[in-house]
Enzyme design. Structure first.
Site, PDB file in Angstrom:
ATOM      1  N   LYS A 171      -7.080   1.352  -3.651  1.00 30.37           N
ATOM      2  CA  LYS A 171      -6.712   0.691  -2.396  1.00 30.37           C
ATOM      3  C   LYS A 171      -6.778   1.678  -1.227  1.00 30.37           C
ATOM      4  O   LYS A 171      -7.355   1.402  -0.181  1.00 30.37           O
ATOM      5  CB  LYS A 171      -5.297   0.120  -2.518  1.00 30.37           C
ATOM      6  CG  LYS A 171      -4.634  -0.281  -1.199  1.00 30.37           C
ATOM      7  CD  LYS A 171      -5.349  -1.416  -0.481  1.00 30.37           C
ATOM      8  CE  LYS A 171      -4.716  -1.696   0.874  1.00 30.37           C
ATOM      9  NZ  LYS A 171      -5.448  -2.693   1.650  1.00 30.37           N
ATOM     10  N   THR A 179       0.863  -1.172   0.000  1.00 31.79           N
ATOM     11  CA  THR A 179       0.000   0.000   0.000  1.00 31.79           C
ATOM     12  C   THR A 179       0.903   1.226   0.000  1.00 31.79           C
ATOM     13  O   THR A 179       1.354   1.689   1.039  1.00 31.79           O
ATOM     14  CB  THR A 179      -0.915  -0.013   1.244  1.00 31.79           C
ATOM     15  OG1 THR A 179      -1.717  -1.193   1.202  1.00 31.79           O
ATOM     16  CG2 THR A 179      -1.826   1.201   1.255  1.00 31.79           C
ATOM     17  N   LYS A 188      -0.705   6.207   8.299  1.00 33.25           N
ATOM     18  CA  LYS A 188       0.026   6.362   7.033  1.00 33.25           C
ATOM     19  C   LYS A 188      -0.937   6.346   5.854  1.00 33.25           C
ATOM     20  O   LYS A 188      -0.859   7.185   4.948  1.00 33.25           O
ATOM     21  CB  LYS A 188       1.048   5.228   6.884  1.00 33.25           C
ATOM     22  CG  LYS A 188       1.859   5.274   5.624  1.00 33.25           C
ATOM     23  CD  LYS A 188       2.370   3.881   5.214  1.00 33.25           C
ATOM     24  CE  LYS A 188       1.235   3.011   4.679  1.00 33.25           C
ATOM     25  NZ  LYS A 188       1.632   1.725   4.083  1.00 33.25           N
TER      26      LYS A 188
END
Lengths: 294, 294, 294, 294
Positions: free
Chosen positions: C170, C94, C239
């Site tokens: 995503k 990711t 994050k």
């Protein structure tokens, strides 16, 4: 004092002029040629390369953003490679806390010194030598740079021996100004839709509890819907909110109003606000309330 | 002028005293007995019932909230039932826009007149006759009430012929103050966690762009973390934000900062803030950042 | 198929195992030595250097963040320097939209191909080969990588020929999950303080309108206040919200809920949440409401 | 069972029909005449006055809002004045927690019983007897009302002996649905501006982690931009968010997402959204991002 000055934008040109007026020897550099004509006529020495502006005790950078500062600092013939040992790089640009930290380390490693000295004030204040200077850095370096501060500002605040603290303070100040713009925008949208004349309303606010210049200046732009020409363009405001949020993230400090401002700026820019003054942020509450913006 | 004055809280007692000093005949009423002693010694006539305070040209209400105003206005022997035809009810309380609208209609139906005249200023300003008065109502009624405004305030702003507009302006003003508290709270939390002394920081802000009294007053309370005793208690602040949101809902004006302030107040009250000054709102950003509130 | 696999964390080890089970030749690399023991026993070939994992048609990276990916891609003996012309780098990490864009350009310049194929699912799903794969890239490259997708996932969605689109999808998915956590946290805080049993409440929600696994999984963690051990640690969640906000900034899309999530994560981390599952975000509404987190 | 049914709107008519199908004697009342024709043809007895619908063991109210409920409950010939001692008022309307509390007290004072039984489900579910019923009230009263729950719903959740708890749960459920609408709106605005097809995106979401009906239903309306005709009109959604915020204020629970939803609804209504489905909320993120709503 022999001072290099890099960056002759709307702020820089006024600051450099005041350095000259204060009797300093000033060498100026600007990436775009031709921008230095006015200041050279006033007595500044033109530098063809960055390196030429780095041969004095101090070089000042007054540039648009991190990227611009990095591009004059790093690389051959650039500030870091050109400055003498012990010489000082004074950064007056509104840059990120992270870059200030990096510059501090890199100049130290090169035997040079770094002082962060961002300023508060719009171009008129720069022209008048009425800026407020927020300085931070090693004590001796700050003292050495003081004649520069005195030439461009009406008052200097030394906030820390760690340079990046000055950048944090500067960014927080812009955050507070943007907060005033947003809250005024909301209040004006409210009372205006409720039938109150917005000019009278601003007059009421600024002659009572909200007499600070920031309310008068930005409130005036909002009620007049006068967002062009930009004194401080929306993308620069957005950049500063991004930087304040980045600094806050590093410090793990949630800032809900800053988060709101971030979203407001994105919406402003998404609707073609690139050339508007950042006070146009104060028109979005009215837009969301379905009020025409004319 | 023969003036009735209902509500001898911290604000009301100062206002009534200034009415006396200005030479008016003042009849005072307060629900809690004994609160009128000081003012009666200064020359006011005590009223045992609300009705007794309603026999002049004007009756002023200066009470905590909508509920308190409703309870002295509606019912037997209350303001609406007691005021002479043509007499004026001046409401200086910070009440809802909806109640102002209702009072306007009900007094008109009774052949009476209603003027909304909320005030800006803390108890010290009330004592000094230095309030700012925001007045709205039918022109003649406002003129008749002017000696009252002059006695209690340093300046009066007549914003509309529709009374509720004054309440909207007053509420918007408290919203702006709370916005200052919150934004200062965030900025102080940020720079403080970043190592800058918060007292010096506030000094920097207030001696540069943020010189308005509101920044000095509330900023001072925040950096000193001095939230007791309450000059203006948190539940009153919360009430005002609720009222500004209610007015905004009626007008369909989204107010994201007011929404944030609402949530902040609820959190403050949920953590036992009932007796704190509303400036304690400015400590929540630090709490969320994990900083002790020592 | 000859596949290199870089990154043997909780997700990667399951994915690599499923590649082996599907009959592929797998060479594994992990920065921290020893992590490959289990997978080597299952038949994988251990690579001592990144370059050794880059001699097949495909190399997959499954790493924690941008920094980790950059450190295996750039530099001597790294992916970019080692991969054959025409070979494919499949990035399942990711990562940021910006890094995906950069990798696309750099691999193209090197005559290699880049496919973004981030996955949805927790470590158990990775172990079971039940991930959902979101793939984007040049059509032929995606086709070549399909056996990898089939080995690790239960379903693959090809969303674009531009790799970074998959990363955007995503990130948006993780944003939606975090939105569920936050909204559930608020609803549970509300009804719980109102006297309703929170376990029964969750049962009601998930057996009616909110039957999706995401409500059951995260709702269960919230009502049980079971935030350790972390299935997906709070710093990783933070994050991802940072990355979604960065992508949104680039595209000029305001995302108010993401902004709220950002502040929530910072508060969680500021209060020592580094080792908690990101679902601990769902406990902050209760904390703000003054409810103990017993 | 002899049941009175007041309120034949889109939800009520389906519920009353299912009561008839289950074999109950149903007397129906609707303020607007003529609305009962269909249900009377199915066998219901028409009531000319509210009182006529109050002669059984139970009277159900299924009305638009607090105001509508108050107007049938309070006053001569109304529910409170007409219901027999021991008889039950079952309120299935989505009303405020405060009104539920008041009704509980007033019915108790009149020797009657009050059960709150709001329902989840759109008109189609009401027509199919597939609602979810959230019931709260004194145990015996709930038991007595159970045949009504069974007739209109597929499942009943008894959450408390205090009626208002059911209203709190119902409101929180609508808050969660609106949260889904908003978060989906943000995610769709993001990926769509990033070049991903929004229909494919929704398909990806709903076939992976977000398979709940609420994502399919509302996501479908958002990606199709099909906000008319309204299944549940925006003003009703706004009302529910107002009620959830009011309940949260009483309980001192900050709800930042609900605050955001409040502002979103106001903006939607300020832009002429009165006749749109509340899922139109999910179009505002795209609007703020400068995307046309074509």
């Amino acid at each position: 004092m022999n001072v290099g000055f890099i960056g002759l934008g709307r702020m820089g040109v006024g600051m450099a002029a005041n350095l000259l007026k204060a009797g300093h020897d000033v060498t100026v550099y600007n990436r775009t040629p031709g921008k230095d004509e006015e200041i050279v006529q006033m007595g500044a020495r033109p530098a063809a390369e960055v390196a030429e502006a780095c041969d004095g005790e101090i070089v000042v950078t007054m540039l648009a953003d991190d990227h611009a500062v990095e591009s004059v600092v790093y690389g051959d013939q650039r500030v870091l490679a050109s400055l003498a040992k012990g010489a000082i790089h004074v950064s007056s640009s509104t840059i990120s806390v992270a870059l200030a930290e990096r510059l501090t380390a890199d100049h130290a490693a090169a035997g040079q010194r770094f002082v962060a000295a961002p300023v508060f004030g719009r171009p008129e204040a720069a022209a008048d030598g009425k800026l407020f200077v927020v300085a931070a850095g090693e004590s001796e370096a700050v003292t050495t740079a003081t004649p520069f501060f005195d030439a461009v500002g009406q008052k200097t605040f030394v906030v820390s021996e760690t340079p990046k603290a000055a950048n944090l303070v500067k960014l927080s100040g812009n955050f507070l100004i943007a907060s005033v713009i947003e809250s005024l925008g909301e209040a004006i949208a409210l009372v205006s839709k409720g039938g109150v004349d917005r000019h009278q309303y601003l007059d009421l606010l600024t002659s009572t509890l909200f007499g600070a210049p920031v309310y008068k200046t930005y409130g005036g732009l909002i009620v007049d819907r006068k967002f062009e020409p930009a004194g401080f363009a929306a993308p620069l405001g957005q950049k500063d909110i991004r930087l304040v949020l980045a600094a806050a993230e590093e410090l793990r400090v949630p800032l809900p109003i800053a988060s709101l401002l971030r979203d407001r700026f994105l919406s402003l820019l998404a609707h073609g606000g690139d050339n508007l003054d950042w006070s146009a942020l104060g028109s979005l509450a009215a837009r969301d309330a379905g009020e025409a913006a004319n």
